[in-house]
Design a protein around this motif. Structure first.
Motif, PDB file in Angstrom:
ATOM      1  N   THR A  59      42.588  -6.401  39.703  1.00  0.00           N
ATOM      2  CA  THR A  59      42.295  -5.980  38.977  1.00  0.00           C
ATOM      3  C   THR A  59      40.854  -5.280  40.318  1.00  0.00           C
ATOM      4  OG1 THR A  59      41.809  -6.558  36.203  1.00  0.00           O
ATOM      5  CG2 THR A  59      39.840  -5.404  36.974  1.00  0.00           C
ATOM      6  N   ASP A  96      43.292   4.220  34.085  1.00  0.00           N
ATOM      7  CA  ASP A  96      43.503   4.371  32.277  1.00  0.00           C
ATOM      8  C   ASP A  96      43.053   6.111  32.687  1.00  0.00           C
ATOM      9  OD1 ASP A  96      40.768   3.620  32.085  1.00  0.00           O
ATOM     10  OD2 ASP A  96      41.619   2.588  29.930  1.00  0.00           O
ATOM     11  N   ARG A 148      33.672  -2.206  30.568  1.00  0.00           N
ATOM     12  CA  ARG A 148      35.125  -2.537  30.759  1.00  0.00           C
ATOM     13  C   ARG A 148      34.870  -4.008  31.669  1.00  0.00           C
ATOM     14  NH1 ARG A 148      38.475   2.075  29.648  1.00  0.00           N
ATOM     15  NH2 ARG A 148      39.889   0.540  29.139  1.00  0.00           N
ATOM     16  N   ARG A 149      36.335  -4.619  30.727  1.00  0.00           N
ATOM     17  CA  ARG A 149      36.150  -5.823  30.672  1.00  0.00           C
ATOM     18  C   ARG A 149      37.570  -6.224  31.888  1.00  0.00           C
ATOM     19  NH1 ARG A 149      34.005 -10.065  27.738  1.00  0.00           N
ATOM     20  NH2 ARG A 149      35.127 -11.573  29.652  1.00  0.00           N
ATOM     21  N   VAL A 205      39.535   1.555  34.089  1.00  0.00           N
ATOM     22  CA  VAL A 205      39.936   0.187  34.171  1.00  0.00           C
ATOM     23  C   VAL A 205      41.236   1.000  35.222  1.00  0.00           C
ATOM     24  CG1 VAL A 205      41.846  -1.607  33.421  1.00  0.00           C
ATOM     25  CG2 VAL A 205      40.115  -0.584  32.140  1.00  0.00           C
ATOM     26  N   SER A 211      36.146 -11.698  34.985  1.00  0.00           N
ATOM     27  CA  SER A 211      37.321 -11.053  33.996  1.00  0.00           C
ATOM     28  C   SER A 211      36.311 -11.118  32.423  1.00  0.00           C
ATOM     29  CB  SER A 211      38.389 -11.970  33.520  1.00  0.00           C
ATOM     30  OG  SER A 211      39.314 -12.342  34.455  1.00  0.00           O
ATOM     31  N   LYS A 265      39.636  -8.947  31.586  1.00  0.00           N
ATOM     32  CA  LYS A 265      40.713  -8.826  31.291  1.00  0.00           C
ATOM     33  C   LYS A 265      41.963  -7.380  30.868  1.00  0.00           C
ATOM     34  CE  LYS A 265      38.853  -9.842  26.820  1.00  0.00           C
ATOM     35  NZ  LYS A 265      38.595 -11.055  26.596  1.00  0.00           N
ATOM     36  N   GLU A 266      41.137  -6.255  31.046  1.00  0.00           N
ATOM     37  CA  GLU A 266      41.490  -4.805  29.742  1.00  0.00           C
ATOM     38  C   GLU A 266      42.465  -4.660  31.253  1.00  0.00           C
ATOM     39  OE1 GLU A 266      39.107  -2.200  27.620  1.00  0.00           O
ATOM     40  OE2 GLU A 266      37.404  -3.396  28.509  1.00  0.00           O
ATOM     41  N   SER A 267      43.082  -4.910  31.556  1.00  0.00           N
ATOM     42  CA  SER A 267      43.820  -4.908  33.228  1.00  0.00           C
ATOM     43  C   SER A 267      45.135  -4.918  32.572  1.00  0.00           C
ATOM     44  CB  SER A 267      43.516  -4.901  34.523  1.00  0.00           C
ATOM     45  OG  SER A 267      42.690  -4.709  34.709  1.00  0.00           O
ATOM     46  N   ASN A 268      45.956  -5.731  32.051  1.00  0.00           N
ATOM     47  CA  ASN A 268      46.998  -6.146  31.059  1.00  0.00           C
ATOM     48  C   ASN A 268      46.976  -5.548  30.480  1.00  0.00           C
ATOM     49  OD1 ASN A 268      47.500  -9.269  32.597  1.00  0.00           O
ATOM     50  ND2 ASN A 268      45.278  -9.707  30.918  1.00  0.00           N
ATOM     51  N   ASP A 269      46.187  -4.764  29.146  1.00  0.00           N
ATOM     52  CA  ASP A 269      46.902  -3.913  28.241  1.00  0.00           C
ATOM     53  C   ASP A 269      47.476  -2.421  29.409  1.00  0.00           C
ATOM     54  OD1 ASP A 269      46.305  -6.142  26.261  1.00  0.00           O
ATOM     55  OD2 ASP A 269      44.148  -5.077  26.370  1.00  0.00           O
ATOM     56  N   VAL A 270      46.316  -2.059  29.734  1.00  0.00           N
ATOM     57  CA  VAL A 270      46.179  -0.998  30.799  1.00  0.00           C
ATOM     58  C   VAL A 270      47.698  -0.540  31.532  1.00  0.00           C
ATOM     59  CG1 VAL A 270      45.762   0.258  32.647  1.00  0.00           C
ATOM     60  CG2 VAL A 270      44.320  -0.207  30.847  1.00  0.00           C
TER      61      VAL A 270
END
Length: 144
Positions: free
Chosen positions: A100, A74, A107-108, A78, A144, A110-115
């Motif tokens: 990830t 992003d 940053r975390r 991430v 995560s 689990k944000e990879s899913n959203d990106v």
């Protein structure tokens, strides 16, 4: 009897404090990090999640290989590598199989899913085979 990713996902008991999926081979992880240098300071590159918040003892999937086929970033901290397992990047339950790769400041993983959902991912010119060790591990040990 070994379970496919789909079967393991369907049989996992929800509501627990564990994760099922695959851990990366430590030796290959080192090689992959040299081949794909992380863009951010916190290197994760540890696992591929099939299902989170499952009961301890949930049986992991049986697949032991995959391919890194793409990269998502992003530009704000991430970075993730998209993985194809059993001929698909689509993770049961939604999203894409991914690792990830690296994170920056707060940053975390689990944000990879959203990106990936928001920006998609860029395919690699040549898919990279990856060894995957089926595993079930406590969420407390999950980066995560």
């Amino acid at each position: 009897m070994p379970l496919t990713a789909q079967q393991a996902f369907e049989r996992a008991e929800e509501g627990g404090d564990h994760v099922i999926g695959w851990k990366l081979d430590p030796e290959q992880r080192r090689e992959l990090l040299m081949q794909f240098p992380p863009r951010y300071g916190q290197v994760v590159a540890d696992h591929v999640t099939l299902a989170s918040r499952v009961a301890a003892g949930s049986e992991p999937p049986s697949e032991t290989t995959g391919e890194i086929v793409g990269r998502a970033d992003d530009g704000e901290g991430v970075e993730a590598m998209v993985v194809r397992i059993a001929d698909t990047t689509d993770r049961p339950g939604g999203g894409a199989f991914h690792i990830t790769w690296s994170l920056d400041g707060g940053r975390r993983a689990k944000e990879s899913n959203d990106v990936i959902a928001r920006l998609g991912w860029e395919p690699l010119e040549l898919p990279m085979p990856v060894l995957l060790a089926p595993a079930c591990w406590p969420r407390s040990a999950d980066p995560s």
